[in-house]
Design an enzyme around this catalytic site. Structure first.
Site, short mmCIF file in Angstrom:
data_model
loop_
_atom_site.label_atom_id
_atom_site.label_comp_id
_atom_site.label_asym_id
_atom_site.label_seq_id
_atom_site.Cartn_x
_atom_site.Cartn_y
_atom_site.Cartn_z
N LYS A 38 55.21 11.42 22.32
CA LYS A 38 56.57 10.87 22.35
C LYS A 38 56.95 10.49 23.77
CE LYS A 38 61.33 12.09 21.03
NZ LYS A 38 62.17 13.16 20.45
N CYS A 96 61.40 9.72 16.61
CA CYS A 96 62.82 9.98 16.82
C CYS A 96 63.49 9.04 17.82
CB CYS A 96 63.02 11.45 17.21
SG CYS A 96 64.71 12.05 16.92
N GLU A 148 59.38 15.33 12.45
CA GLU A 148 59.31 15.88 13.80
C GLU A 148 59.74 17.35 13.77
OE1 GLU A 148 61.07 14.80 18.24
OE2 GLU A 148 62.25 14.33 16.45
#
Length: 580
Positions: A252, A285, A87
């Protein structure tokens, strides 16, 4: 003390032990593939909050992409069939919504069109029209032109407005220049093109992370409201086939202090297929701590998951490699996890994890700045296939009970008739901003129960090596974590305290000398429990056995610890209580 040997300055550790799931995870004896992840020390923009031109942004990103090129070639030379980058690895972080604009590219939806940026680089550089928004290119940037007559009837919002032929910012009180309002956006797809060609040149599947600009409203969600500036900006994973075809785009969903990005209107469940391992799922994440989309992917039978992250490590429960392996074990999946390297922000820790093996790297000061990990891993059967032959359900849940014999002579629960554990003095201490109820482990062995409210944990332990300069505690917590994120937990944990005072229990510790055999058990109210054993200097150990009963009681047993124990944890996620 037995340790994995360090070769030169490398810290590549491989665990290969018998798994509690071994009998059910491999589809055939020869079904495997070679995966690679690259932990990258990203070259950062020194002033990320100041807007820059597209040319300047490209110059910055090309420095990181040059390193990607080198690592992709190295991975291919080692036989990698899929390579994952972290990321924020191309552009960095700490941007504002406006300062990231020059880094954005519009990534088309592979579910709607087939596009190979390497072989068709000009396809998305042409004029487009979206709801009276006219996009065209001058070779360096995109100018998005709104007809003033149309806009004058609606709200202007707080858009960054520039006028045609004028070099100064436009004000609503100034006369219009050519009666048009101009928005400075990125036109080219140079990053997408370079990633696509990277995959094609090295004949491997490639996953990277980059920021995405999408028109508003989204085609996939026409009823969604638009951000005030009239565009969507997403933290995005892109996946390319080995010939460069763009095969997946994931936005995300669970942002972590990302002012430059939007949360998608709906969680996206994104996968792509490969000829060597079937289906892979994508998430990013902070997503790993939440039900959507991560658990949804596993519930749908996806057993290979890709996890680019920019993870700031936090001991004693959420170090990167600690939770990466915990998720792989708890969800019974393969996880290709890759972090960025930033010592100042305590960012490191990447790995290739299966339910019975781990190849991982956790940098220490002085280590080389980047690390490529390559490992051969088995193809895991989709859950739907496995369920027909074994009792197993979605991530973190179900019945999977294995009895492992022990010759230690210690009386573990269910192997002999133990009386109820006696009561021990408890105390309260904060661990990772949560209020745990603890009991000190002062005896040479013991059988201890500790409760936080109605949630109870049990520990049976025996010291193999007890350093009297070290203090240990056994704790329980049930409640909602509210600092830097909100999520409901039930946690059982054995931790080494930072000092010899009980007030230090729950603080960060990286090294330990004491070793114990133990059985750790929790009576959880959730199926989603993630086990971990972290030992001195960031070594992982695989539990000797892990039992998950139908009543959601989870038991982790381990003996003959190789390193000093830092943390042993059962980390339960109460997803259904997150919003209460």
């Amino acid at each position: 003390m037995p340790r994995v040997k360090e070769t030169g300055r490398k810290m590549l550790f491989i665990i290969a032990v018998v798994s509690v799931y071994l009998a059910s995870v491999i589809s055939t004896a020869d079904s495997s593939y070679v995966a690679a992840v690259y932990e990258h020390k990203v070259i950062l923009n020194p002033d990320p909050r100041t807007p820059m031109s597209r040319h300047e942004a490209l110059q910055h990103m090309q420095k990181n992409l040059d390193i990607y090129e080198e690592q992709a070639a190295r991975a291919a030379q080692q036989g990698a069939q899929i390579l994952v980058f972290p990321e924020d690895g191309i552009h960095g972080f700490n941007f504002t919504r406006s300062s990231i604009a020059a880094y954005l590219e519009t990534i088309p939806n592979p579910q709607e069109e087939s596009w190979n940026p390497c072989t068709e680089p000009e396809r998305h550089n042409n004029t487009e029209v979206h709801n009276h928004i006219f996009r065209f290119c001058d070779g360096k940037k995109t100018l998005i032109v709104f007809d003033w007559a149309l806009l004058s009837s609606g709200s202007q919002g707080s858009w960054p407005i520039y006028s045609v032929g004028c070099n100064m910012p436009y004000s609503h009180n100034m006369s219009l220049c050519l009666n048009l309002i101009i928005f400075d956006y990125v036109c080219d797809s140079k990053v997408l093109q370079r990633l696509s060609c990277m995959a094609r040149r090295n004949n491997l599947y490639l996953v990277a992370n980059m920021p995405d600009l999408q028109p508003c409203p989204l085609k996939t969600s026409p009823t969604s409201t638009c951000p005030p500036d009239g565009r969507w900006q997403f933290n995005t994973n892109v996946a390319f086939r080995s010939d460069g075809l763009l095969v997946a785009r994931y936005h995300k969903h669970n942002l972590y202090f990302e002012a430059s990005c939007d949360t998608p209107p709906e969680p996206e469940i994104i996968t792509f297929d490969t000829p060597f391992a079937g289906k892979f799922g994508l998430f990013i994440c902070f997503d790993i701590l939440f039900h959507d989309p991560t658990v949804l992917l596993v519930q749908r039978g996806v057993r290979q998951l890709i996890f680019p992250t920019a993870w700031m490590n936090q001991l004693p429960l959420l170090d990167s490699i600690q939770f990466q392996q915990a998720f792989s074990l708890g969800a019974n999946v393969t996880l290709l996890a890759v972090n960025i390297r930033n010592d100042r922000l305590i960012m490191t820790g990447s790995g290739i994890y299966t339910p019975f093996s781990a190849t991982y790297h956790h940098a220490r000061k002085g280590d080389p700045e980047g690390r490529l990990l390559v490992a051969r891993v088995p193809v895991l059967e989709p859950l739907e296939v496995k369920q027909s032959a074994a009792k197993e359900v979605e991530a973190g849940g179900g019945e999977s009970t294995i009895s492992v014999a022990t010759d230690s002579g210690y009386c573990y629960q269910d192997s002999c008739d133990d009386p109820p554990p006696p009561s021990y003095p408890t105390f309260i201490s904060s661990m990772m901003y949560d209020t745990f109820t603890f009991v000190l482990l002062n005896e040479t062995q013991g059988d201890i129960k500790v409760c936080n409210g109605t949630f109870c944990c049990r520990l049976q332990y025996r010291w193999l090596l007890q350093d009297h300069k070290e203090l240990y505690a056994f704790g329980a917590f049930a409640g909602t974590h509210t600092v830097n994120g909100r999520y409901a937990l039930q946690v059982c944990a054995v931790v080494r305290c930072a000092g010899l005072d009980r007030s230090s229990c729950g603080q960060e510790v990286e090294e330990a000398e004491s070793k114990m055999d133990f059985l750790l058990e929790g009576n959880f109210d959730t199926k989603y429990v993630y086990p971990s054993i972290l030992t001195s200097r960031m070594f992982l150990e695989q539990p000797e056995s892990l039992e998950k009963a139908a009543d959601m009681r989870v038991t982790m047993k381990h003996s003959n610890t190789k390193g000093g124990l830092v943390t042993a944890c059962l980390y339960g996620r109460m997803y259904h209580l997150d919003n209460e």
